[in-house]
Design an enzyme around this catalytic site. Sequence first.
Site, PDB file in Angstrom:
ATOM      1  N   ARG A 153     -21.804  25.538   0.379  1.00 51.47           N
ATOM      2  CA  ARG A 153     -21.061  24.332   0.174  1.00 51.47           C
ATOM      3  C   ARG A 153     -21.943  23.078   0.200  1.00 51.47           C
TER       4      ARG A 153
ATOM      5  N   TYR B 159     -21.614  17.501   7.997  1.00 47.74           N
ATOM      6  CA  TYR B 159     -21.939  18.272   9.125  1.00 47.74           C
ATOM      7  C   TYR B 159     -23.636  18.408   9.060  1.00 47.74           C
TER       8      TYR B 159
ATOM      9  N   GLU C  21     -19.876  17.318   3.638  1.00 50.13           N
ATOM     10  CA  GLU C  21     -18.794  16.721   4.654  1.00 50.13           C
ATOM     11  C   GLU C  21     -19.494  15.849   5.787  1.00 50.13           C
TER      12      GLU C  21
ATOM     13  N   MET D  51     -10.402  25.643   5.754  1.00 52.08           N
ATOM     14  CA  MET D  51      -9.528  24.890   6.499  1.00 52.08           C
ATOM     15  C   MET D  51      -9.672  25.177   7.890  1.00 52.08           C
TER      16      MET D  51
ATOM     17  N   ASP E 179      25.759  16.298  -2.349  1.00 53.08           N
ATOM     18  CA  ASP E 179      25.280  14.967  -2.377  1.00 53.08           C
ATOM     19  C   ASP E 179      26.031  14.200  -2.929  1.00 53.08           C
TER      20      ASP E 179
ATOM     21  N   GLN F 292       0.014  15.288   6.232  1.00 53.47           N
ATOM     22  CA  GLN F 292       0.483  15.172   7.412  1.00 53.47           C
ATOM     23  C   GLN F 292       0.613  16.316   8.396  1.00 53.47           C
TER      24      GLN F 292
ATOM     25  N   GLU G 152      11.201   7.867  14.325  1.00 50.70           N
ATOM     26  CA  GLU G 152       9.909   8.789  14.170  1.00 50.70           C
ATOM     27  C   GLU G 152      10.486  10.145  13.031  1.00 50.70           C
TER      28      GLU G 152
ATOM     29  N   HIS H 127     -17.201  12.849   6.072  1.00 52.33           N
ATOM     30  CA  HIS H 127     -15.924  12.231   6.778  1.00 52.33           C
ATOM     31  C   HIS H 127     -15.881  11.043   7.311  1.00 52.33           C
TER      32      HIS H 127
HETATM   33  P1  FAD Z   1      17.524  11.466   3.252  1.00 50.62           P
HETATM   34  O1  FAD Z   1      16.176  11.862   2.722  1.00 50.62           O
HETATM   35  O2  FAD Z   1      17.654  10.150   3.678  1.00 50.62           O
HETATM   36  O3  FAD Z   1      18.527  12.173   2.410  1.00 50.62           O
HETATM   37  C1  FAD Z   1      19.976  12.334   2.754  1.00 50.62           C
HETATM   38  C2  FAD Z   1      20.892  12.664   1.644  1.00 50.62           C
HETATM   39  O4  FAD Z   1      22.153  12.770   2.179  1.00 50.62           O
HETATM   40  C3  FAD Z   1      20.782  11.648   0.403  1.00 50.62           C
HETATM   41  O5  FAD Z   1      20.460  12.239  -0.654  1.00 50.62           O
HETATM   42  C4  FAD Z   1      22.167  11.073   0.572  1.00 50.62           C
HETATM   43  O6  FAD Z   1      22.653  10.474  -0.732  1.00 50.62           O
HETATM   44  C5  FAD Z   1      23.087  12.049   0.893  1.00 50.62           C
HETATM   45  N1  FAD Z   1      24.225  11.758   1.622  1.00 50.62           N
HETATM   46  C6  FAD Z   1      24.425  10.977   2.956  1.00 50.62           C
HETATM   47  N2  FAD Z   1      25.987  10.706   2.936  1.00 50.62           N
HETATM   48  C7  FAD Z   1      26.345  11.714   2.460  1.00 50.62           C
HETATM   49  C8  FAD Z   1      27.794  12.153   2.098  1.00 50.62           C
HETATM   50  N3  FAD Z   1      28.825  11.879   2.925  1.00 50.62           N
HETATM   51  N4  FAD Z   1      28.020  12.788   1.228  1.00 50.62           N
HETATM   52  C9  FAD Z   1      27.178  13.486   0.457  1.00 50.62           C
HETATM   53  N5  FAD Z   1      26.056  13.363   0.487  1.00 50.62           N
HETATM   54  C10 FAD Z   1      25.404  12.408   1.195  1.00 50.62           C
HETATM   55  N6  FAD Z   1       7.958  10.788   4.628  1.00 50.62           N
HETATM   56  C11 FAD Z   1       6.822  11.445   4.891  1.00 50.62           C
HETATM   57  O7  FAD Z   1       6.867  12.396   5.629  1.00 50.62           O
HETATM   58  N7  FAD Z   1       5.933  10.960   4.263  1.00 50.62           N
HETATM   59  C12 FAD Z   1       5.828   9.972   3.421  1.00 50.62           C
HETATM   60  O8  FAD Z   1       4.696   9.740   2.869  1.00 50.62           O
HETATM   61  C13 FAD Z   1       6.946   9.280   3.186  1.00 50.62           C
HETATM   62  N8  FAD Z   1       7.011   8.253   2.427  1.00 50.62           N
HETATM   63  C14 FAD Z   1       8.228   7.636   2.157  1.00 50.62           C
HETATM   64  C15 FAD Z   1       8.199   6.574   1.325  1.00 50.62           C
HETATM   65  C16 FAD Z   1       9.400   6.023   1.253  1.00 50.62           C
HETATM   66  C17 FAD Z   1       9.395   4.655   0.353  1.00 50.62           C
HETATM   67  C18 FAD Z   1      10.609   6.295   1.774  1.00 50.62           C
HETATM   68  C19 FAD Z   1      11.936   5.607   1.603  1.00 50.62           C
HETATM   69  C20 FAD Z   1      10.496   7.352   2.547  1.00 50.62           C
HETATM   70  C21 FAD Z   1       9.321   7.738   2.779  1.00 50.62           C
HETATM   71  N9  FAD Z   1       9.433   9.164   3.751  1.00 50.62           N
HETATM   72  C22 FAD Z   1       8.068   9.750   4.013  1.00 50.62           C
HETATM   73  C23 FAD Z   1      10.417   9.337   4.800  1.00 50.62           C
HETATM   74  C24 FAD Z   1      11.184  10.893   3.992  1.00 50.62           C
HETATM   75  O9  FAD Z   1      11.411  10.561   2.982  1.00 50.62           O
HETATM   76  C25 FAD Z   1      12.339  10.992   4.987  1.00 50.62           C
HETATM   77  O10 FAD Z   1      11.858  11.071   6.243  1.00 50.62           O
HETATM   78  C26 FAD Z   1      13.126  11.966   4.438  1.00 50.62           C
HETATM   79  O11 FAD Z   1      13.515  11.894   3.273  1.00 50.62           O
HETATM   80  C27 FAD Z   1      14.427  12.340   5.535  1.00 50.62           C
HETATM   81  O12 FAD Z   1      15.100  13.489   4.872  1.00 50.62           O
HETATM   82  P2  FAD Z   1      16.440  13.595   5.162  1.00 50.62           P
HETATM   83  O13 FAD Z   1      16.996  14.859   4.344  1.00 50.62           O
HETATM   84  O14 FAD Z   1      16.799  13.695   6.650  1.00 50.62           O
HETATM   85  O15 FAD Z   1      17.497  12.501   4.727  1.00 50.62           O
HETATM   86  P1  NAP Z   2       9.095   2.709  11.107  1.00 49.68           P
HETATM   87  O1  NAP Z   2       7.676   3.360  11.153  1.00 49.68           O
HETATM   88  O2  NAP Z   2       9.963   2.819  12.411  1.00 49.68           O
HETATM   89  O3  NAP Z   2       8.696   1.028  11.056  1.00 49.68           O
HETATM   90  C1  NAP Z   2       9.672   0.291  11.296  1.00 49.68           C
HETATM   91  C2  NAP Z   2       8.962  -1.141  11.322  1.00 49.68           C
HETATM   92  O4  NAP Z   2      10.193  -2.238  11.364  1.00 49.68           O
HETATM   93  C3  NAP Z   2       7.986  -1.333  12.259  1.00 49.68           C
HETATM   94  O5  NAP Z   2       6.913  -2.027  12.005  1.00 49.68           O
HETATM   95  C4  NAP Z   2       8.881  -2.295  13.537  1.00 49.68           C
HETATM   96  O6  NAP Z   2       7.768  -2.790  13.892  1.00 49.68           O
HETATM   97  C5  NAP Z   2       9.747  -2.905  12.475  1.00 49.68           C
HETATM   98  N1  NAP Z   2      11.065  -3.236  12.973  1.00 49.68           N
HETATM   99  C6  NAP Z   2      11.889  -2.182  13.893  1.00 49.68           C
HETATM  100  N2  NAP Z   2      13.152  -2.695  14.444  1.00 49.68           N
HETATM  101  C7  NAP Z   2      13.105  -4.119  13.693  1.00 49.68           C
HETATM  102  C8  NAP Z   2      14.034  -5.137  13.860  1.00 49.68           C
HETATM  103  N3  NAP Z   2      14.826  -5.106  14.677  1.00 49.68           N
HETATM  104  N4  NAP Z   2      13.675  -6.387  13.376  1.00 49.68           N
HETATM  105  C9  NAP Z   2      12.548  -6.289  12.632  1.00 49.68           C
HETATM  106  N5  NAP Z   2      11.593  -5.633  12.662  1.00 49.68           N
HETATM  107  C10 NAP Z   2      11.669  -4.313  12.845  1.00 49.68           C
HETATM  108  O7  NAP Z   2       9.999   3.014   9.792  1.00 49.68           O
HETATM  109  P2  NAP Z   2       9.810   3.095   8.159  1.00 49.68           P
HETATM  110  O8  NAP Z   2       8.707   2.273   7.812  1.00 49.68           O
HETATM  111  O9  NAP Z   2      11.243   2.663   7.910  1.00 49.68           O
HETATM  112  O10 NAP Z   2       9.722   4.647   7.897  1.00 49.68           O
HETATM  113  C11 NAP Z   2      10.509   5.479   8.248  1.00 49.68           C
HETATM  114  C12 NAP Z   2       9.782   6.968   8.394  1.00 49.68           C
HETATM  115  O11 NAP Z   2       9.303   7.193   7.137  1.00 49.68           O
HETATM  116  C13 NAP Z   2       8.403   6.708   9.149  1.00 49.68           C
HETATM  117  O12 NAP Z   2       8.976   7.157  10.467  1.00 49.68           O
HETATM  118  C14 NAP Z   2       7.498   7.422   8.734  1.00 49.68           C
HETATM  119  O13 NAP Z   2       7.122   8.429   9.376  1.00 49.68           O
HETATM  120  C15 NAP Z   2       8.044   7.481   7.327  1.00 49.68           C
HETATM  121  N6  NAP Z   2       7.163   7.431   6.186  1.00 49.68           N
HETATM  122  C16 NAP Z   2       5.892   7.997   6.123  1.00 49.68           C
HETATM  123  C17 NAP Z   2       5.338   7.459   5.315  1.00 49.68           C
HETATM  124  C18 NAP Z   2       3.691   7.957   5.318  1.00 49.68           C
HETATM  125  O14 NAP Z   2       2.877   7.460   4.761  1.00 49.68           O
HETATM  126  N7  NAP Z   2       3.319   8.936   6.116  1.00 49.68           N
HETATM  127  C19 NAP Z   2       5.134   6.483   4.556  1.00 49.68           C
HETATM  128  C20 NAP Z   2       6.735   5.906   4.593  1.00 49.68           C
HETATM  129  C21 NAP Z   2       7.554   6.360   5.282  1.00 49.68           C
HETATM  130  P3  NAP Z   2       8.018  -4.146  15.070  1.00 49.68           P
HETATM  131  O15 NAP Z   2       9.233  -3.515  15.896  1.00 49.68           O
HETATM  132  O16 NAP Z   2       6.489  -4.103  15.666  1.00 49.68           O
HETATM  133  O17 NAP Z   2       8.165  -5.371  14.297  1.00 49.68           O
HETATM  134 FE1  SF4 Z   3      -1.370  19.223   3.959  1.00 53.93          FE
HETATM  135 FE2  SF4 Z   3       0.737  17.655   3.017  1.00 53.93          FE
HETATM  136 FE3  SF4 Z   3      -0.644  19.480   1.495  1.00 53.93          FE
HETATM  137 FE4  SF4 Z   3       1.151  20.696   3.132  1.00 53.93          FE
HETATM  138  S1  SF4 Z   3       1.729  19.142   1.488  1.00 53.93           S
HETATM  139  S2  SF4 Z   3      -0.950  21.069   2.635  1.00 53.93           S
HETATM  140  S3  SF4 Z   3       0.952  19.193   4.854  1.00 53.93           S
HETATM  141  S4  SF4 Z   3      -1.619  17.641   2.536  1.00 53.93           S
END
Ligand code: FAD
Ligand code: NAP
Ligand code: SF4
Length: 672
Positions: free
Chosen positions: A218, A170, A168, A29, A407, A343, A655, A256
């Site tokens: 490879r 290359y 890959e 890697m 939680d 990622q 983000e 790639h």
């Molecule tokens: P959260 O995961 O939101 O956790 C917060 C926790 O706090 C929850 O369990 C909640 O129950 C608890 N909580 C809230 N308030 C209270 C309270 N007052 N008392 C006790 N507990 C409380 N990210 C990626 O990087 N890659 C991906 O591929 C990806 N895919 C995703 C797909 C989906 C469908 C979704 C929904 C999200 C995805 N994400 C992905 C985003 C990722 O899951 C979030 O960025 C991440 O979970 C954020 O972590 P967090 O711990 O900040 O918050």
């Molecule tokens: P996001 O990436 O910020 O996307 C939000 C979407 O909603 C955008 O397309 C935005 O586009 C739209 N939007 C924002 N404000 C709006 C409004 N007021 N009205 C209507 N549309 C609005 O957020 P997310 O999809 O909820 O994901 C959350 C985080 O989880 C992301 O930052 C991502 O990194 C992570 N995640 C990652 C993966 C992965 O595969 N790596 C998968 C899932 C989630 P417009 O403003 O152009 O409409």
């Molecule tokens: Fe790469 Fe995601 Fe695997 Fe970590 S978990 S090594 S970031 S692919």
Amino acid sequence: MTADRYSNLLSPLDLGHTQLKNRVIMGSMHTGLEDRFWQFPKLAAYFAERARGGVGLIVTGGFNPNKKGWFYPFSGLFNSRFDVMNHRKVTDAVHREGGKIALQVLHAGRYSYHPFSRSASAIKSPINPFKPKAMSTKEVEQTVKDFAHTAYLAKKAGYDGVEIMGSEGYLINQFTAPRTNKRKDKYGGNAENRRRFPVEIVRETRKRCGDDFIIMFRMSVIDLVPEGSTREEVLELAKALEAAGSSLLNSGIGWHEARVPTIVTSVPRAAFAEATRQVKEVVSIPVVASNRINDPDVAEEILKSGQADAVSMARQLLADPDFVKKTEQGKADEINTCIACNQACLDHTFQLKRASCLVNPRACHETELLYLRTAKPKKVAVVGAGPAGLSCATVAAERGHDVTLFDQAGEIGGQFNMAKVVPGKEEFHNTIRYFNKRIENTGVTLKLNTRVAVADLQAQGFDEIVIATGVLPRTPGIPGIDHPKVLSYVDVLRGKAQVGEKVAVIGAGGIGFDVSEFLAEHPRDGEQPLPEWMKEWGVDMDSDAPGGLVEPEVEKPARQITLLQRKPTPLGKDLGKTSGWVHRATLKSRNVDMLKGCSYEKIDDAGLHIKIGEESRVLDVDHVVICAGQESLRELYQEEAKNFHLIGGADLAAELDAKRAIRQGAEVAAAL
Ligand code: FAD
Ligand code: NAP
Ligand code: SF4
């Protein structure tokens, strides 16, 4: 018991002059630490940690044998005696831990990101703006010598061997495939001539380095590109490489530029082991399987069924350097599984950033992010057991703090519990399993079903309070947003809603894409069966079609979906650099209609009313699912109090991803 269960995986591999202590090879890697010699102490620490974890053979990231072969200007070159001294730091560190290490020699060919690139023929790659020059016959002969010279220097630097990168897409692969080799000299024109270059490299390397040196080649066991090598050509190449003096053959899967995913999370585990098995049948040297192998049971099955003699894991060893040790000790359930998200590893590499790992932020930061035992144990509360809170609580407890993790939900994982139900994201279950085990092992007190208020925290006398309460979905101010047709992505993914046949999804971020995939798929249990996946992407490992490609066959989607965003840019532009294209291709194959530049007028019984430019449209849909981003949930945070910390989504929703959440959790815990 463990010894029996993983008897193949943990058994030594005899290479004649030397033995590998087990069948786990850490695949190459590029981490970004290779490019500057002053980073070598960090590179040495990174490899030493993997050697300590018991890996049988480590392979470094690619080092270029000459400047023409650079990945990009000033990338890791290894062609002088000055380099030998620097590499000694790496080999000594690995040998001190009882490991073995091979240097990968890689010439990027037309993938070189500079204007002086070279290839077999002057044909531009679709993924690189620079057109290569065709190498003269003399230049090819010199390049053979350059490969062998780098291998010779590697031996001087203490490496146990080299891996010659022939896959890959290359340079070497550019010679073996008709796609990129239109030469008329002795290095082109027919299959035998096309394999002359790799064969000469192996022969010359063996001559320069002697018999007591590992030469792993490879090879591309399946090219996955049009005009790639046929099955027969692949097998003939394997035989020729054995005859030329290779010690073992590693598998490369796809170029790639291939339009078939090869390592992202939706690729079924060990998907390509069959292509390796076919190579194993025609040679007598050991053969290594690769790609989407991240679990000891999967690895053991590959070896037991005779598909390969060893397995290569790359990203899995970023995720958990102790993979082998845990397997040996019967602690496979403690392995921090690579979720194949790319990622923090591959996406970083393509952005010229140092690689790391989403689930293990210490990867490639071994000398910087330290989880040292504390001299002053504190009483710590972490509120929220999502990725940020889990990471923080377990690192703090590992350091010796007395940690309580709260939680409000009945399970840990936060949003990962929604991610894990998305088709192709089944690996996310493993992160939750890993953290459950970590909580147990580090002694975190877990309080589920406990919604915390500020007064509770203050009453319990915590020294440090970490707020990791995550986010709430954003509700956009569209007229009719409270219409019964409107659902949140939470309702959909948590299974709280019956979703109709025609759906509009508002918001095309990561979650909008995931929800669209979820709704387009027919429900199934677990990962997609391999034969179905192969059909969908048009791969046939038994056919003699060039590159192993055949016509794809895709199942009719479960629903008719329209995915919308306001921005005028192409949908999914901001998804992961190395995975976004897979999501876009998947939705395209499910006939998802993607609309950009939309403004949302209202939602009513007729459906979703939108405007694109001057054109008004009504989308006649049963449901409108809102995926419009999120806002931080941080009501517990006391800004004035010095002992309050904010992490993850609670800190910043914009983000946000799990990479930041987990890293921030670990960093705060490391500093408590
Ligand atoms: P959260 O995961 O939101 O956790 C917060 C926790 O706090 C929850 O369990 C909640 O129950 C608890 N909580 C809230 N308030 C209270 C309270 N007052 N008392 C006790 N507990 C409380 N990210 C990626 O990087 N890659 C991906 O591929 C990806 N895919 C995703 C797909 C989906 C469908 C979704 C929904 C999200 C995805 N994400 C992905 C985003 C990722 O899951 C979030 O960025 C991440 O979970 C954020 O972590 P967090 O711990 O900040 O918050
Ligand atoms: P996001 O990436 O910020 O996307 C939000 C979407 O909603 C955008 O397309 C935005 O586009 C739209 N939007 C924002 N404000 C709006 C409004 N007021 N009205 C209507 N549309 C609005 O957020 P997310 O999809 O909820 O994901 C959350 C985080 O989880 C992301 O930052 C991502 O990194 C992570 N995640 C990652 C993966 C992965 O595969 N790596 C998968 C899932 C989630 P417009 O403003 O152009 O409409
Ligand atoms: Fe790469 Fe995601 Fe695997 Fe970590 S978990 S090594 S970031 S692919």
